[in-house]
Write an enzyme that holds these catalytic residues in place. Structure first.
Site, PDB file in Angstrom:
ATOM      1  N   ASP A   1     -10.599   2.702  -3.594  1.00 18.56           N
ATOM      2  CA  ASP A   1     -11.084   1.976  -1.614  1.00 18.56           C
ATOM      3  C   ASP A   1     -12.936   2.341  -2.013  1.00 18.56           C
ATOM      4  O   ASP A   1     -13.458   2.340  -0.762  1.00 18.56           O
ATOM      5  CB  ASP A   1     -10.388   3.401  -1.570  1.00 18.56           C
ATOM      6  CG  ASP A   1      -8.813   2.719  -0.159  1.00 18.56           C
ATOM      7  OD1 ASP A   1      -8.683   1.590  -0.456  1.00 18.56           O
ATOM      8  OD2 ASP A   1      -8.240   3.235   0.229  1.00 18.56           O
TER       9      ASP A   1
ATOM     10  N   ASP B   1       0.698  -1.423  -0.006  1.00 16.80           N
ATOM     11  CA  ASP B   1       0.162  -0.076   0.240  1.00 16.80           C
ATOM     12  C   ASP B   1       1.019   1.055  -0.332  1.00 16.80           C
ATOM     13  O   ASP B   1       2.446   1.113   0.452  1.00 16.80           O
ATOM     14  CB  ASP B   1      -0.694  -0.223   1.485  1.00 16.80           C
ATOM     15  CG  ASP B   1      -1.604   1.132   1.518  1.00 16.80           C
ATOM     16  OD1 ASP B   1      -2.376   1.376   0.558  1.00 16.80           O
ATOM     17  OD2 ASP B   1      -3.000   0.470   1.843  1.00 16.80           O
TER      18      ASP B   1
HETATM   19  C1  DGJ Z   1      -5.836   1.820   1.533  1.00 17.66           C
HETATM   20  C2  DGJ Z   1      -6.012   0.709   0.942  1.00 17.66           C
HETATM   21  O1  DGJ Z   1      -6.496   1.357  -0.405  1.00 17.66           O
HETATM   22  C3  DGJ Z   1      -7.003   0.232   1.970  1.00 17.66           C
HETATM   23  O2  DGJ Z   1      -7.850  -1.590   1.383  1.00 17.66           O
HETATM   24  C4  DGJ Z   1      -6.283  -0.428   3.013  1.00 17.66           C
HETATM   25  O3  DGJ Z   1      -5.265  -1.184   3.076  1.00 17.66           O
HETATM   26  C5  DGJ Z   1      -6.049   1.101   3.909  1.00 17.66           C
HETATM   27  N1  DGJ Z   1      -4.899   1.816   2.637  1.00 17.66           N
HETATM   28  C6  DGJ Z   1      -5.443   0.625   5.716  1.00 17.66           C
HETATM   29  O4  DGJ Z   1      -5.094   1.646   6.254  1.00 17.66           O
END
Ligand code: DGJ
Length: 768
Positions: free
Chosen positions: A589, A527
């Site tokens: 997201d 990430d």
């Molecule tokens: C952003 C990601 O896109 C989410 O899926 C998740 O992993 C969060 N970060 C976790 O902090």
């Protein structure tokens, strides 16, 4: 084999031939590169890309980028010089330099040690290489001598002793031409590169639309199609737009890019051109896709003469690269593709090229395990017990891989929220008192229901970041991007480690290697949750990206059996540079299924479905508050190569939970077709209440149709859905019924109806 055509004396009025056509080198793809004197053509099955050396100036002049052409190309009549600007501003140029009368966007801007920015990069010679050389330190498409041929055109500025190489590679089967540029300082004094395009080309005077993908966090990859207007600032008449926001968005650019340090959610490094009449399935389309994860700029300029210039490359605001004598700067490469079969044809070529000649992972064309990710189900509330509980529930539903997301690490500064812990990559002892290995062993001992396999384990990391509240930051405050004395701006309570520093690269490589060696971890979600601020110099962003690629390269080569997934707050780094290393990316997201249809279909303009992570989440959806049926959410998620769930299984209503094994089985059945098949966007959510997508397997024996209804359709017939790309004469069973001919399915189509909003259907076709 390499063929070199030496420097040539250029005559004033005509093209000069430094070798006869019969001297042209022989390739596996015999006509892939045709050199006729100083005229060059790269030929694919349905494309030709041609340019020549102007005999008078030594400049490269663009001739053609479009459908195949053969034989000599007539020289355009010289433009009428009747006005204020001269010849350079009125012709099609292949690598426009600056300061000699071409007032359009340049492809290169070099500041000489004297301070001025004039360049005269003139043709010297060319080299032909079978196959495709790697780009030092940068991701790049690859292929064998059978797949790809390369032409390098050498230019030289005799006044400043600066050399430029333009490297063109043609993948004939894909109608793809890839280009990068390099600049070498052959002089004795330093120079500064202030902009450098990977691709630059001039289209003739014609009416074109440009299409790009814009968005923001949780709203990625929305298509924008607009007419290319004169200048670099597009003009859209107010009357055509419904909202002020739309107006601001559309008037902002024939020009777009990212200055965030990363490719970003805001604008994807992708551009398409199409005639105004071009549709998904008909007409000419051109696509450009930058193989780069850093800041970039795309400039489209319609000059005063109506010629249309496209320039894609580094963002000039973040480029001021000092080249000492003997040094070279290499640009990222840009993929360009031509399609005579509409935007759909353009996308399919890119999809195939990326799966076969960009993604290095052994999973690029492999079916992906149905997974369950802990994020939206548990957020930061994870520990040994909760992970094992959801592991058991996952295995009992047929899930094959459990992914532990954020919240598992940090000792002195535990990661129990986003305020602390990034950088301290050891399990939180309060939450995981028995360590990671023991938990992973327990989880991977679980048998998956209705299968012969055990559950596998994956983990989330965000290695490029640090929370100030961490041991790492206390020990190495100088490791972050900073420009003292300016305050270090935190976002999501975190700072960006400076990956340009070798010690930071080594730190990440070491802790990741230790982590992956510490337990049976077969999947990593990498990430990345903020842009770059307070960069110490305009070069810091590119230097960062080079360091980041070194880290990606080292780790993915060291752990080739791990399935790597990229993520940057969703699709903030959905670009071909990342795809070289990570075969899939968490698309957004926003996990709302309706929003996801827009986002996934937008993303598919440039990127294959195989690369998209897509999950079933809980309702009401956490981002939009919308409630959609489980089957609708599942069917949307199945259109992504990496299908999964992202919820707490204990919160799924019992009667729905009972259907999950069946949904997973369906996802697993269609997954090989989604991952390796050809994608046809039959109708778009932007245009229809009934978005539909079809995938056809590589051997064309199977196809799957995804069909949706967004709003209710009360007391009214639905349009028929006409399939595409099938074999007209073959017979197909449609979910067991039939068989029906390809001609019937494509010309008459299928009729369905839904009784409510959010209706969905997955239809399976098998050739007889
Ligand atoms: C952003 C990601 O896109 C989410 O899926 C998740 O992993 C969060 N970060 C976790 O902090």
């Amino acid at each position: 084999m390499t063929t070199i055509c030496p420097a040539t004396m250029l005559q004033a009025t005509s093209r000069i031939y430094c070798s006869s056509p019969t001297m042209a080198p022989k390739f596996a793809n015999a006509n892939a590169i045709v050199v006729d004197g100083t005229t060059f053509c790269l030929n694919g099955h349905n494309v030709s890309y041609c340019f020549h050396v102007d005999g008078k100036t030594g400049d490269l002049r663009t001739d053609h980028f479009g459908g195949s052409v053969t034989g000599p190309i007539p020289i355009d009549p010289a433009p009428v010089i009747d006005g204020w600007t001269g010849m350079p501003d009125r012709v099609r140029r292949e690598f426009p330099d600056q300061g000699r009368g071409d007032f359009r966007v340049p492809a290169v801007r070099i500041r000489q040690s004297e301070g001025y920015t004039v360049s005269a990069l003139k043709y010297q010679s060319y080299t032909v290489v079978q196959g495709k050389p790697a780009l030092p330190g940068l991701p790049a498409t690859f292929g064998t001598e059978q797949d790809v041929s390369t032409l390098v055109v050498h230019l030289y500025d005799e006044y400043s002793a600066v050399a430029a190489d333009l490297t063109y590679s043609i993948f004939p089967e894909y109608d793809v031409i890839v280009r990068s540029a390099s600049i070498t300082n052959k002089g004795t004094r330093p120079i500064t590169i202030e902009s450098l395009a990977s691709f630059s080309t001039d289209f003739p005077c014609e009416d074109l639309d440009m299409i790009s993908l814009r968005g923001d966090w949780a709203r990625e990859a929305h298509r924008v199609r607009r007419t290319v207007e004169y200048g670099t600032q597009g003009y859209v008449s107010e009357g055509t737009l419904s909202t002020l926001m739309e107006y601001t968005m559309l008037t902002c650019c024939n020009r777009f890019g990212s200055t965030t340090g990363f490719s970003s959610h805001l604008h994807n490094p992708f551009l398409a051109f199409a005639h105004t009449s071009t549709t998904e399935s008909q007409g000419e389309a051109w696509g450009f896709s930058l193989v780069y994860t850093g800041s970039f700029e795309v400039n489209v300029e319609k000059g005063s003469q109506g010629l249309i210039r496209a320039v894609l490359g580094f963002h000039p605001n973040q480029m001021s690269w000092l080249l000492r004598p003997g040094e070279t700067l290499v640009s990222p490469e840009c993929v360009s593709v031509y399609s005579k079969d509409g935007l759909g044809g353009m996308s399919r070529s890119l999809h195939k090229l990326y799966r076969n000649h960009l993604m290095r992972s052994k999973f690029a064309n492999a079916s992906r395990p149905a997974l369950l990710n802990s994020w939206e189900g548990l957020y930061f509330n994870i520990d040994e017990r909760s992970m094992y509980r959801i592991a058991q529930e996952s295995a009992s539903m047929g899930v094959k891989l459990l992914v532990m997301d954020d919240g598992w690490f940090g000792k002195e500064h535990p990661r129990t929220s986003d305020a602390a812990g990034l950088g301290d990559w050891m399990p939180n002892p309060a939450r995981f008192p028995h360590g990671l290995n023991q938990l992973v062993n327990k989880i991977t001992s679980l048998k998956v229901a209705n299968s012969s396999v055990n559950l596998r384990f994956g983990i989330w990391v965000e290695p490029e970041m640090v929370n100030p509240d961490s041991t790492l930051y206390r020990e190495h405050p100088d490791w972050v991007l900073h420009a003292d004395p300016y305050p270090r701006t935190e976002q999501r309570n975190q700072l960006v480690l400076n990956l340009a520093l070798p010690e930071v690269q080594d730190f990440i490589i070491d802790f990741m290697s230790n982590l992956l060696n510490s337990a049976d971890i077969t999947y990593v979600k990498w990430d990345h949750n903020r842009p770059m601020n307070e960069t110490p110099s305009p070069n810091a962003t590119h230097a960062y990206i080079l360091g980041m690629y070194r880290v990606f390269d080292t780790l993915t080569s060291r752990f080739p059996d791990v399935l790597w997934e990229g993520c940057a707050s969703g699709g903030g780094r959905f670009d071909p540079g990342v795809l070289q290393f990570f075969p899939q990316i968490w698309t957004s997201d926003d996990s709302d299924a309706v929003e996801r249809i827009f986002i996934q279909l937008g993303t598919s303009l440039a990127y294959p479905a195989s690369a998209m992570g897509a999950h079933i989440s809980a309702v009401p959806n956490h981002q939009t508050g919308r409630t959609t049926p489980l089957s609708f959410r599942a069917h949307v998620a199945m259109m992504g190569g990496s299908f999964g769930l992202e919820l707490d299984p204990s919160e799924i209503p019992l009667e729905e939970k009972a259907t999950i094994p069946e949904l997973i089985a369906l996802a697993e059945k269609v997954n090989p077709i989604v991952v390796t098949g050809d994608m046809w966007r039959l109708s778009l959510p932007d245009e229809s209440n009934w978005p539909a997508v079809q995938f056809i397997s590589e051997d064309r024996s199977q196809a799957v149709l995804f069909y949706f209804q967004l709003s209710p359709n009360v007391n009214h017939t639905m349009p028929r859905v006409r399939l595409q790309g099938l074999d007209m004469n073959a017979m197909y069973r449609v979910d067991g019924a039939g068989p029906y001919s390809g001609a019937m399915l494509m010309n008459l189509g299928l009729q369905y109806s839904f009784s409510t909003e959010y209706g969905s259907k997955v239809v399976f076709l098998a050739k007889q």
